[in-house]
Write a protein that holds these residues in place. Structure first.
Motif, mmCIF file in Angstrom:
data_model
loop_
_atom_site.group_PDB
_atom_site.id
_atom_site.type_symbol
_atom_site.label_atom_id
_atom_site.label_comp_id
_atom_site.label_asym_id
_atom_site.label_seq_id
_atom_site.Cartn_x
_atom_site.Cartn_y
_atom_site.Cartn_z
ATOM 1 N N LEU A 1 39.152 25.958 -15.785
ATOM 2 C CA LEU A 1 39.963 26.451 -14.672
ATOM 3 C C LEU A 1 39.182 27.329 -13.699
ATOM 4 N N GLN A 2 38.091 27.928 -14.137
ATOM 5 C CA GLN A 2 37.174 28.697 -13.291
ATOM 6 C C GLN A 2 37.877 29.766 -12.458
ATOM 7 N N PRO A 3 38.571 30.696 -13.101
ATOM 8 C CA PRO A 3 39.220 31.776 -12.352
ATOM 9 C C PRO A 3 38.197 32.770 -11.815
ATOM 10 N N CYS A 4 38.611 33.526 -10.813
ATOM 11 C CA CYS A 4 37.760 34.613 -10.323
ATOM 12 C C CYS A 4 37.753 35.773 -11.307
ATOM 13 N N ALA A 5 38.899 36.023 -11.940
ATOM 14 C CA ALA A 5 39.043 37.180 -12.823
ATOM 15 C C ALA A 5 39.998 36.839 -13.958
ATOM 16 N N ILE A 6 39.831 37.542 -15.071
ATOM 17 C CA ILE A 6 40.746 37.452 -16.206
ATOM 18 C C ILE A 6 41.207 38.861 -16.530
ATOM 19 N N ASN A 7 42.520 39.008 -16.695
ATOM 20 C CA ASN A 7 43.118 40.320 -16.913
ATOM 21 C C ASN A 7 43.353 40.573 -18.400
ATOM 22 N N VAL A 8 43.008 41.783 -18.835
ATOM 23 C CA VAL A 8 43.282 42.240 -20.192
ATOM 24 C C VAL A 8 44.364 43.315 -20.102
ATOM 25 N N LEU A 9 45.533 43.013 -20.620
ATOM 26 C CA LEU A 9 46.636 43.975 -20.606
ATOM 27 C C LEU A 9 46.441 44.991 -21.730
ATOM 28 N N PRO A 10 46.369 46.286 -21.408
ATOM 29 C CA PRO A 10 46.137 47.290 -22.453
ATOM 30 C C PRO A 10 47.191 47.299 -23.550
ATOM 31 N N GLY A 11 48.459 47.103 -23.199
ATOM 32 C CA GLY A 11 49.515 47.079 -24.199
ATOM 33 C C GLY A 11 50.122 48.449 -24.455
ATOM 34 N N ARG A 12 50.978 48.490 -25.464
ATOM 35 C CA ARG A 12 51.726 49.703 -25.781
ATOM 36 C C ARG A 12 51.227 50.343 -27.073
ATOM 37 N N CYS A 13 51.541 51.620 -27.187
ATOM 38 C CA CYS A 13 51.445 52.330 -28.460
ATOM 39 C C CYS A 13 52.835 52.898 -28.737
ATOM 40 N N ILE B 1 48.558 32.860 -12.836
ATOM 41 C CA ILE B 1 49.550 32.658 -13.891
ATOM 42 C C ILE B 1 49.338 33.758 -14.921
ATOM 43 N N GLN B 2 50.404 34.390 -15.344
ATOM 44 C CA GLN B 2 50.235 35.455 -16.338
ATOM 45 C C GLN B 2 49.621 34.891 -17.617
ATOM 46 N N PHE B 3 50.299 33.942 -18.219
ATOM 47 C CA PHE B 3 49.825 33.349 -19.476
ATOM 48 C C PHE B 3 49.922 31.832 -19.350
ATOM 49 N N PRO B 4 48.799 31.143 -19.176
ATOM 50 C CA PRO B 4 48.830 29.706 -18.902
ATOM 51 C C PRO B 4 48.906 28.823 -20.143
ATOM 52 N N TYR B 5 49.020 29.415 -21.318
ATOM 53 C CA TYR B 5 48.719 28.695 -22.549
ATOM 54 C C TYR B 5 49.814 27.736 -23.020
ATOM 55 N N SER B 6 50.948 27.677 -22.314
ATOM 56 C CA SER B 6 51.975 26.695 -22.653
ATOM 57 C C SER B 6 51.587 25.299 -22.180
ATOM 58 N N GLN B 7 50.617 25.227 -21.276
ATOM 59 C CA GLN B 7 50.073 23.956 -20.798
ATOM 60 C C GLN B 7 48.615 23.879 -21.234
ATOM 61 N N SER B 8 48.118 22.690 -21.398
ATOM 62 C CA SER B 8 46.703 22.558 -21.700
ATOM 63 C C SER B 8 45.881 22.863 -20.458
ATOM 64 N N ALA B 9 44.638 23.264 -20.654
ATOM 65 C CA ALA B 9 43.759 23.537 -19.515
ATOM 66 C C ALA B 9 43.570 22.277 -18.680
ATOM 67 N N ALA B 10 43.510 21.110 -19.342
ATOM 68 C CA ALA B 10 43.329 19.855 -18.610
ATOM 69 C C ALA B 10 44.536 19.560 -17.721
ATOM 70 N N GLU B 11 45.746 19.814 -18.234
ATOM 71 C CA GLU B 11 46.954 19.606 -17.428
ATOM 72 C C GLU B 11 46.968 20.533 -16.219
ATOM 73 N N LEU B 12 46.587 21.786 -16.434
ATOM 74 C CA LEU B 12 46.561 22.740 -15.336
ATOM 75 C C LEU B 12 45.514 22.353 -14.299
ATOM 76 N N ARG B 13 44.361 21.898 -14.763
ATOM 77 C CA ARG B 13 43.318 21.469 -13.830
ATOM 78 C C ARG B 13 43.820 20.324 -12.955
ATOM 79 N N GLN B 14 44.553 19.402 -13.557
ATOM 80 C CA GLN B 14 45.088 18.273 -12.807
ATOM 81 C C GLN B 14 46.117 18.741 -11.777
ATOM 82 N N LEU B 15 46.969 19.694 -12.158
ATOM 83 C CA LEU B 15 47.968 20.217 -11.225
ATOM 84 C C LEU B 15 47.306 20.967 -10.070
ATOM 85 N N LEU B 16 46.279 21.721 -10.374
ATOM 86 C CA LEU B 16 45.559 22.443 -9.328
ATOM 87 C C LEU B 16 44.897 21.475 -8.353
#
Length: 265
Positions: free
Chosen positions: A97-109, A34-49
């Protein structure tokens, strides 16, 4: 190893996010991102997974208004504290949620005169994130994005990503290699994968042009998937494309690899 995950921010978006988990499982996936999971709580996502027998393999640190045309968080000098709060938020989600990786988007200038300052800030923030996520055994990844879709993005080439890896030299830092973005920039993805797959922590793909499913554009996916399968790569390969119609109707590529035994979903 070739194992596919479904990006639920782009795939199955004909459904509300909570319903996409069951749709992905029914479509043949055992892992999602998921790009940005923060619209759901971590607990809700864990339950869905758990309820759908899925693993969440990747999500992003919050990037503020980047997708709406803003600069993001990770490279903006005035937003250092906001970025650190976003890392703390990601850590709280990662605990459950215990992901394998977390992505940091560099962003724009958006001010070219400040590009060097933005890149220095990104290196500082990326190092901070890599150290923080390493404490949970999570790999930190970052990606280049093509400058056609997102003008001003501070990393838009494989060479720039490799330079960041060299500059930081952090043992828990890897590339997130996006086949669509690098194809859009005219790069030779097959050659890069052959030479540098050991530096990659996560792969994403869509066909090019158009960013739709494999077979809709000019990318030679049989060659690329074969390179990944034959390599020592043990991460996930994420389907991050915009389906031309219903997602279920875009999965011929997945069914082909599952039927042939060439890939794991």
């Amino acid at each position: 190893m070739l194992q596919f995950s479904a990006n639920l921010s782009l795939l199955y978006n004909e459904y509300p996010l909570p319903q996409r988990f069951a749709a992905a499982k029914a479509g043949g996936f055992d892992a999602v991102e998921i790009q940005f999971p923060y619209s759901q709580s971590a607990a809700e996502l864990r339950q869905l997974l758990d309820g759908n027998g899925l693993r969440l393999v990747l999500f992003n640190v919050d990037a503020d208004t980047l997708l709406q045309g803003g600069e993001g968080l990770a490279a903006v000098p005035e937003k250092r504290q906001d970025f650190r709060r976003a890392v703390d938020q990601a850590l709280r989600y990662a605990e459950l949620l215990q992901p394998c990786a977390i992505n940091v988007l560099p962003g724009r200038c958006l001010n070219a005169d400040r590009l060097a300052e933005y890149r220095a800030t990104f290196l500082e923030n990326l190092d901070y994130a890599a150290r923080a996520f390493a404490g949970q055994g999570i790999v930190t990844v970052f990606e280049a994005v093509n400058s056609f879709d997102m003008p001003g993005f501070i990393l838009d080439s494989s060479a720039q990503m490799l330079q960041v890896l060299h500059d930081l030299n952090h043992p828990h830092l890897r590339l997130q290699y996006d086949i669509y973005h690098m194809s859009r920039m005219g790069e030779d993805c097959a050659e890069f994968l052959r030479c540098h797959i050991d530096r990659i922590g996560h792969i994403q793909f869509a066909d090019c042009p158009g960013r739709a499913q494999p077979g809709s554009g000019s990318v030679d996916f049989p060659v690329l998937f074969q390179i990944i399968r034959d390599s020592a790569y043990s991460g996930w390969t994420g389907a991050e494309y915009r389906p031309g119609a219903a997602t279920a109707d875009s999965l011929a590529w997945l069914k082909s690899y599952a039927a042939s035994g060439s890939g794991t979903v």
